[in-house]
Motif scaffolding. Structure first.
Motif, short mmCIF file in Angstrom:
data_model
loop_
_atom_site.label_atom_id
_atom_site.label_comp_id
_atom_site.label_asym_id
_atom_site.label_seq_id
_atom_site.Cartn_x
_atom_site.Cartn_y
_atom_site.Cartn_z
N VAL A 9 0.86 -1.19 0.00
CA VAL A 9 0.00 0.00 0.00
C VAL A 9 0.89 1.23 0.00
O VAL A 9 1.86 1.31 0.75
N SER A 32 -2.93 4.36 10.71
CA SER A 32 -3.75 4.17 9.51
C SER A 32 -3.08 4.84 8.33
O SER A 32 -2.46 5.90 8.46
N LEU A 53 -9.03 4.91 0.45
CA LEU A 53 -9.06 3.66 1.20
C LEU A 53 -8.30 3.92 2.49
O LEU A 53 -7.13 4.32 2.46
N LEU A 55 -6.74 2.21 5.62
CA LEU A 55 -6.33 0.87 6.05
C LEU A 55 -5.64 0.96 7.40
O LEU A 55 -4.63 1.65 7.56
N CYS A 57 -3.31 -0.32 10.28
CA CYS A 57 -2.06 -1.08 10.23
C CYS A 57 -1.50 -1.30 11.63
O CYS A 57 -1.73 -0.48 12.53
N LEU A 83 -2.46 -9.02 4.91
CA LEU A 83 -3.82 -8.58 5.19
C LEU A 83 -4.48 -9.63 6.08
O LEU A 83 -4.50 -10.82 5.74
N GLU A 100 -7.12 -5.59 8.76
CA GLU A 100 -5.98 -4.72 8.98
C GLU A 100 -4.73 -5.31 8.36
O GLU A 100 -4.67 -6.50 8.07
N LEU A 101 -3.74 -4.46 8.18
CA LEU A 101 -2.46 -4.85 7.59
C LEU A 101 -1.45 -5.08 8.70
O LEU A 101 -1.16 -4.16 9.48
#
Length: 166
Positions: A9, A32, A53, A55, A57, A83, A100-101
């Protein structure tokens, strides 16, 4: 790691990383990343922002410390990781799921910025020290730069004096 979804990402941090320690003593940094695609609108003949987006993390152990020391709100970063989806129960009693990553690698994007890289001693004796050639030592326990071996004087690939060898 078969079956895991690995993604990369590129986006901007929405806030400074928040560091905490779990009950078992592990450190984690949560943050994030907002990834906003730029798309060309043929009707207006201009580039416009697409839908962002956001995401969530998390980075663990030494990487968590490195994130907290280095990354700041608004920085453009490149993050790679796995992920993961996990269920939880909200305060209202409803069951929810979060995606979440789990960050394995992260760093600043150099597309619009520059960065200073500083090697770190690895606290547990592992990482990139020892038998691995080149690379960086991980860890944030000891903030002193890793001592570098000097290349022989006749080494054509050795770094000139005063310049980093990476």
């Amino acid at each position: 790691m078969a079956g895991e979804t690995v993604i990369t990402v590129v986006g901007n941090l929405t806030a400074d990383p928040e560091m905490r320690t779990t009950r078992n003593g592990s450190t984690v940094a949560n943050f994030s990343i907002a990834a906003t695609p730029r798309v060309f609108d043929k009707q207006s003949n201009q580039w416009v922002d697409g839908d962002a987006l956001f995401l969530r993390c998390s980075a663990w152990r030494d990487l968590a410390s490195h994130c907290a020391q280095t990354l700041r709100k608004g920085m453009r970063v490149i993050a790679q990781g796995r992920l993961q989806q996990r269920p939880y129960q909200a305060q209202d009693g409803s069951n929810r799921t979060v995606v979440e990553l789990q960050v394995d690698e992260i760093g600043p994007s150099l597309k619009y910025a520059t960065a200073q890289v500083q090697r770190q001693q690895h606290g547990n004796g592992g990482g990139f020290q020892g038998n691995n050639a080149g690379g960086f030592a991980g860890g944030a326990r000891d903030q002193q730069p890793q001592q570098q071996a000097q290349a022989p004087a006749d080494d054509p690939w050795g770094a000139p004096a005063g310049e980093p060898d990476f």
